[in-house]
Enzyme design. Structure first.
Site, PDB file in Angstrom:
ATOM      1  CG  ASP A 135      -1.870  -0.935   1.062  1.00 53.83           C
ATOM      2  OD1 ASP A 135      -2.115  -1.678   0.155  1.00 53.83           O
ATOM      3  OD2 ASP A 135      -2.519  -1.448   2.145  1.00 53.83           O
ATOM      4  CD  GLU A 177     -11.277  -1.423  -1.392  1.00 52.85           C
ATOM      5  OE1 GLU A 177     -11.872  -0.805  -0.991  1.00 52.85           O
ATOM      6  OE2 GLU A 177     -10.077  -1.298  -1.803  1.00 52.85           O
TER       7      GLU A 177
END
Lengths: 217, 281
Positions: free
Chosen positions: B11, B130
């Site tokens: 990330d 997600e």
């Protein structure tokens, strides 16, 4: 002091993994020229035909840029030629992708789509995987771009279509995807071509580019 | 036969590698390039870069990181975060990415997946989902790092995404993400069974047995972060003083994250190989 670098022309036909192929060549000390210039292609000391995407689009682009004949002429010179992924498939006579589409016709055979299932097992398509390349019986990798690569080595694959050569002698490697066995690389005189991506197969994949460099006079 | 892919997920926020919990509360861990190289040398089968703020603030500093990485690391690179249009995809691919992952823009405009797949090929387009479990047990897809409810049921959306031309699906359990309590195998299984493209499981890995558990299902790969980062970080301690931007408190404190084992890729591969799952080296 001048260093005479070996040079390869990477055919730039607006499709595909040009840059990763270029980076891999540069890493093994091979100088690269990205080109769609006919003369540059005909006069190259070695050619790489890369490619990602659809067979039809790729052939349309090659024809639009008037590159099919120069590529064939280059191959006829006997100088080293490497096809990668779609660049391997284009060498065949035709693909069943979106109806029969003509290829360069350098290697006898066709391009087919993976079945949706094989022996009652789901085939996930595209195959996106590290898979093994196996040496067919009576084939010697020692004189090819796979010199020094061990049998059943893992390479990175990403594709939905596979090649079906007519001549068994053209088969350089076999790969097994969920028990479905297919030809994953070919060799035919000065032509080597791989369905997998040596430039994405780690340090072992780079060895293939290094071998290819050594084939260049 | 194919090897199960172990994919470190990095990330990225600005110039830094970060990690949060439930995609929130980002802590700075170090330089993404250092971690990427370390994972490459340790046998990563692919790397996934996620620009975790691009979707919110319209920034895309990831491109520089990708182009530097692509010149040196010869494994597939998947890039996501803030991909909104065909030009975004083109520039990320030119920087050296092999695949792009798309969540928010796909949900806002499903036709985008179709256009992207027809232009760049299905195998280049990864649909990122997600998922958050609802009180009634159903899973719904969220956008903007799990912040915004969409009303889309996960399995239905996965099937739709496949029809539209996505060549792979990465399914994230936002509930488990960063927690180390294990993959949400129920969620992962429901998606893997419903589609015929490869599925990447993401969110929750915290110990070796979690891998064995999730890999009982027909998943092609696992994407993991904390479990690897907390081990890798010990390699780069000396560089932490060079970092300037972001939440550095965690890093400077030298604390460990207790719920998550710190493991290397090789330790994970050895463990799953001992359960009869094929891995690359």
């Amino acid at each position: 002091m001048t260093v005479n670098l070996k040079q390869v022309v990477i055919v730039d036909y607006e499709l595909g993994n040009l840059f990763s192929v270029k980076h891999a060549c540069n890493k093994v000390g091979l100088e690269t020229i990205l080109s769609f210039d006919k003369r540059e292609i005909e006069n190259a000391s070695a050619i790489i035909l890369p490619g990602v995407g659809a067979f039809g689009d790729a052939m349309d682009n090659l024809n639009k840029l008037d590159l099919a004949e120069p590529i064939k002429d280059f191959i006829a010179t006997g100088k080293p030629f490497l096809g990668v992924c779609l660049g391997m498939q284009l060498l065949f006579e035709e693909s069943e992708e979106f109806g029969a589409k003509k290829g360069l016709g350098i290697v006898p055979g066709v391009i087919k789509k993976f079945p949706k299932e094989f022996r009652n097992k789901k085939m996930r398509v595209p195959q996106i995987a590290w898979n093994q390349i196996e040496k067919p019986e009576n084939v010697d990798w020692g004189t090819t771009a796979l010199k020094g690569i061990k049998d059943k080595e893992f390479m990175y694959f990403i594709h939905s279509f596979y090649a079906q050569p007519i001549d068994r002698s053209d088969i350089l490697t076999i790969t097994n995807y969920n028990d479905f066995e297919y030809c994953s690389a070919i060799h035919n005189k000065n032509v080597s071509a791989m369905q997998f991506h040596p430039e994405k197969s780690g340090e072992i994949g780079l060895k293939i580019y290094d071998n290819f460099k050594n084939l260049i006079v | 036969m194919i090897a199960t892919r172990i994919i470190p997920r990095l990330d990225i926020k600005g110039p830094n590698l970060v990690k949060g919990i439930h995609l929130e509360g980002l802590r700075v861990l170090g330089k993404p390039e250092d971690f990427a190289r370390y994972y490459y040398e340790n046998g990563a089968d692919e790397l996934m870069f996620m620009d975790v703020v691009a979707s919110l603030y319209e920034r895309n500093s990831l491109q520089d990181i990708i182009s530097r990485t692509a010149k040196e690391l010869f494994i597939p690179l998947t890039v996501g975060g803030g991909i909104r249009n065909l030009d975004n995809i083109k520039s990320v691919l030119r920087a050296g990415a092999d695949k792009v992952s798309i969540n928010t823009a796909a949900i806002k405009n499903p036709d985008f997946i179709k256009k992207a797949a027809s232009k760049f090929g299905s195998s280049t387009i990864v649909l990122a989902i997600e998922a958050i479990k609802q009180p009634d047990g159903k899973y719904f897809a969220y956008i903007d790092n799990g912040r915004e409810y969409t009303g889309l049921e996960v399995v239905e959306w996965a099937k739709r995404g496949e029809e539209l031309g996505a060549g792979e699906i990465v399914i994230t359990s936002v509930d488990r993400e960063g927690t180390g309590i294990g993959f949400d195998t129920e969620l992962i299984k429901s998606v893997a069974d419903a589609v015929s493209v490869p599925v990447i499981a993401h969110g929750g890995a915290g110990k070796l047995s979690d891998f064995e558990e999730v890999l009982k299902n027909d998943v092609s790969a696992v994407a993991i972060s904390s479990i690897l980062h907390y081990k890798a970080i010990t390699q780069f301690q000396s560089q932490k003083d060079k970092l300037e931007e972001g939440n550095l408190e965690f890093l400077k404190s030298g604390k460990k994250y207790s719920k998550i084992e710190a493991l290397t890729i090789q330790e994970i591969k050895t463990a799953i190989a001992s359960k009869g799952i094929l891995t690359r080296n």
